[in-house]
Design an enzyme around this catalytic site. Structure first.
Site, PDB file in Angstrom:
ATOM      1  N   HIS A 279       2.862 -24.898 -19.532  1.00 40.09           N
ATOM      2  CA  HIS A 279       2.218 -24.199 -20.645  1.00 40.09           C
ATOM      3  C   HIS A 279       2.772 -24.631 -22.011  1.00 40.09           C
ATOM      4  O   HIS A 279       2.101 -24.477 -23.020  1.00 40.09           O
ATOM      5  CB  HIS A 279       2.441 -22.690 -20.519  1.00 40.09           C
ATOM      6  CG  HIS A 279       1.646 -22.046 -19.442  1.00 40.09           C
ATOM      7  ND1 HIS A 279       1.780 -22.380 -18.118  1.00 40.09           N
ATOM      8  CD2 HIS A 279       0.704 -21.068 -19.494  1.00 40.09           C
ATOM      9  CE1 HIS A 279       0.953 -21.625 -17.404  1.00 40.09           C
ATOM     10  NE2 HIS A 279       0.296 -20.827 -18.219  1.00 40.09           N
TER      11      HIS A 279
ATOM     12  N   GLU B 220      -1.032 -17.803 -22.022  1.00 45.27           N
ATOM     13  CA  GLU B 220      -2.075 -17.196 -21.173  1.00 45.27           C
ATOM     14  C   GLU B 220      -3.012 -16.323 -22.008  1.00 45.27           C
ATOM     15  O   GLU B 220      -4.199 -16.230 -21.735  1.00 45.27           O
ATOM     16  CB  GLU B 220      -1.443 -16.337 -20.071  1.00 45.27           C
ATOM     17  CG  GLU B 220      -0.697 -17.127 -19.007  1.00 45.27           C
ATOM     18  CD  GLU B 220      -1.619 -17.720 -17.941  1.00 45.27           C
ATOM     19  OE1 GLU B 220      -2.724 -17.203 -17.764  1.00 45.27           O
ATOM     20  OE2 GLU B 220      -1.210 -18.710 -17.312  1.00 45.27           O
TER      21      GLU B 220
ATOM     22  N   CYS C 299       3.228 -28.411 -11.746  1.00 50.12           N
ATOM     23  CA  CYS C 299       3.864 -27.134 -12.043  1.00 50.12           C
ATOM     24  C   CYS C 299       5.362 -27.396 -11.984  1.00 50.12           C
ATOM     25  O   CYS C 299       5.868 -27.884 -10.962  1.00 50.12           O
ATOM     26  CB  CYS C 299       3.454 -26.099 -11.000  1.00 50.12           C
ATOM     27  SG  CYS C 299       4.323 -24.526 -11.136  1.00 50.12           S
TER      28      CYS C 299
ATOM     29  N   ASP D  46      -1.319 -26.303  -9.654  1.00 52.96           N
ATOM     30  CA  ASP D  46      -0.407 -25.502 -10.468  1.00 52.96           C
ATOM     31  C   ASP D  46      -0.546 -24.057 -10.008  1.00 52.96           C
ATOM     32  O   ASP D  46      -1.482 -23.707  -9.287  1.00 52.96           O
ATOM     33  CB  ASP D  46      -0.786 -25.626 -11.953  1.00 52.96           C
ATOM     34  CG  ASP D  46       0.123 -24.783 -12.842  1.00 52.96           C
ATOM     35  OD1 ASP D  46       1.349 -24.795 -12.611  1.00 52.96           O
ATOM     36  OD2 ASP D  46      -0.380 -24.093 -13.749  1.00 52.96           O
ATOM     37  N   SER D  47       0.366 -23.231 -10.460  1.00 54.33           N
ATOM     38  CA  SER D  47       0.276 -21.806 -10.147  1.00 54.33           C
ATOM     39  C   SER D  47      -0.972 -21.193 -10.798  1.00 54.33           C
ATOM     40  O   SER D  47      -1.433 -20.151 -10.370  1.00 54.33           O
ATOM     41  CB  SER D  47       1.522 -21.103 -10.669  1.00 54.33           C
ATOM     42  OG  SER D  47       1.719 -21.427 -12.033  1.00 54.33           O
TER      43      SER D  47
ATOM     44  N   CYS E 101       7.805 -26.838 -18.647  1.00 57.16           N
ATOM     45  CA  CYS E 101       6.836 -25.879 -18.131  1.00 57.16           C
ATOM     46  C   CYS E 101       5.468 -26.344 -18.610  1.00 57.16           C
ATOM     47  O   CYS E 101       5.326 -26.763 -19.771  1.00 57.16           O
ATOM     48  CB  CYS E 101       7.131 -24.480 -18.674  1.00 57.16           C
ATOM     49  SG  CYS E 101       5.856 -23.277 -18.245  1.00 57.16           S
TER      50      CYS E 101
HETATM   51  N1  DGL Z   1       3.185 -23.558 -14.163  1.00 54.75           N
HETATM   52  C1  DGL Z   1       4.469 -22.924 -14.304  1.00 54.75           C
HETATM   53  C2  DGL Z   1       5.517 -23.982 -14.643  1.00 54.75           C
HETATM   54  O1  DGL Z   1       5.209 -25.079 -15.072  1.00 54.75           O
HETATM   55  C3  DGL Z   1       4.444 -21.854 -15.369  1.00 54.75           C
HETATM   56  C4  DGL Z   1       3.655 -20.627 -14.986  1.00 54.75           C
HETATM   57  C5  DGL Z   1       4.263 -19.876 -13.826  1.00 54.75           C
HETATM   58  O2  DGL Z   1       5.320 -19.247 -13.990  1.00 54.75           O
HETATM   59  O3  DGL Z   1       3.687 -19.915 -12.758  1.00 54.75           O
HETATM   60  O4  DGL Z   1       6.678 -23.721 -14.473  1.00 54.75           O
END
Ligand code: DGL
Length: 272
Positions: free
Chosen positions: A191, A157, A74, A11-12, A189
């Protein structure tokens, strides 16, 4: 046939840990290497070209560590980078969008009228049109209403999950969707599952929320034993490793919110 090699997941940043948590619970024999690209998070505000490049670099790092398959945990990387990843990688690559869409279209499949599905995600995911495109492939009658919710990732976050301000922000952000009749809402997403209780309270408890983490766990179940050989039974291969591209302390602190019992995890810094 068994394969003890780990499954790579990335993931990011920390958001994909919601997916890792679901996979670890569902596949107790498998080993996983999780990479959070914490130096370059967020991906959700970046261009397709950049997200594609980052995703391929992350995948290469995991492939060098000998993973037998890759889970793109992600939504933004799945929306913008999945094609490039599948073309680049020598292992099967599983994204979060297809499983989430299959789950949503399963919910609307039995209806006598066209299904109505809401999708919320980062700006880049929504702008990519990946969710509506994939839903249309599954069922051209489905009507999709998409909404970018750029405030949600920073809330999570910061650990603002039940802060009084969260309800107000979620209400205000989701206002355009609240007047729309919907059969399911995809949390597009990584999160957002952490905000699911507030989202549900705002949208009404009768609306089904589709969480990519459980959808991707189901999908990985279809891959294991098919295109990916499972780990030997007995959990010998079982090990979860964490890699990050920037400050590990912050990652550890955040990760405890996503995964129970994560506090003592070893986190290694890597250069991509
Ligand atoms: N992990 C990203 C997503 O699921 C969210 C966080 C980001 O913008 O990197 O889209």
């Amino acid at each position: 046939m068994f394969d003890p090699r780990p499954i790579g997941i990335f993931d990011s940043g920390v958001g994909g840990l919601t997916v890792l948590d679901a996979l670890v619970r569902r596949f107790p024999d498998e080993g996983f290497i999780y990479l959070g690209d914490t130096a370059r998070v967020p991906y959700g505000t970046k261009s397709a070209r950049t997200v594609e490049r980052y995703s391929v670099q992350v995948a290469d790092c995991l492939l060098r560590r000998g993973v037998k398959g890759l889970v793109v945990a992600c939504n933004t990387a799945s929306a913008l980078g999945l094609g490039a990843l599948r073309a680049h990688c020598t292992t099967p690559v599983l994204g979060v969008i297809e499983p989430g869409c299959r789950k949503a279209s399963g919910i609307t499949a039995g209806l006598s009228r066209p299904g109505r599905v809401g999708v919320i995600g980062t700006r880049s995911t929504v702008a990519s049109g990946a969710y509506p495109d994939h839903l249309a492939d599954l069922d051209p009658r489905i009507r999709v209403i998409s909404l970018a919710c750029p405030m949600f990732v920073p809330l999570v976050e910061e650990g603002w999950l039940d802060h009084p301000a969260v309800r107000l922000i979620v209400e205000e952000t989701l206002a355009p969707l609240r007047s729309q009749p919907m059969d399911a809402l995809i949390l597009g997403c990584t999160h957002y599952p952490l905000l699911a209780p507030v989202i549900s309270a705002v949208m009404g408890p009768e609306l089904t929320l589709v969480d990519s983490s459980s959808a991707v766990a189901e999908e990985l179940g279809n891959y294991l034993g098919g295109v990916i050989a499972p780990a030997p039974p007995g959990g010998e291969a079982r090990k979860v490793e964490f890699l990050v591209t920037d400050v590990a302390d912050r990652f550890k602190e955040m990760a405890t919110r996503f995964i129970a019992g994560m506090d003592e995890a070893m986190v290694e810094m890597v250069d991509l």
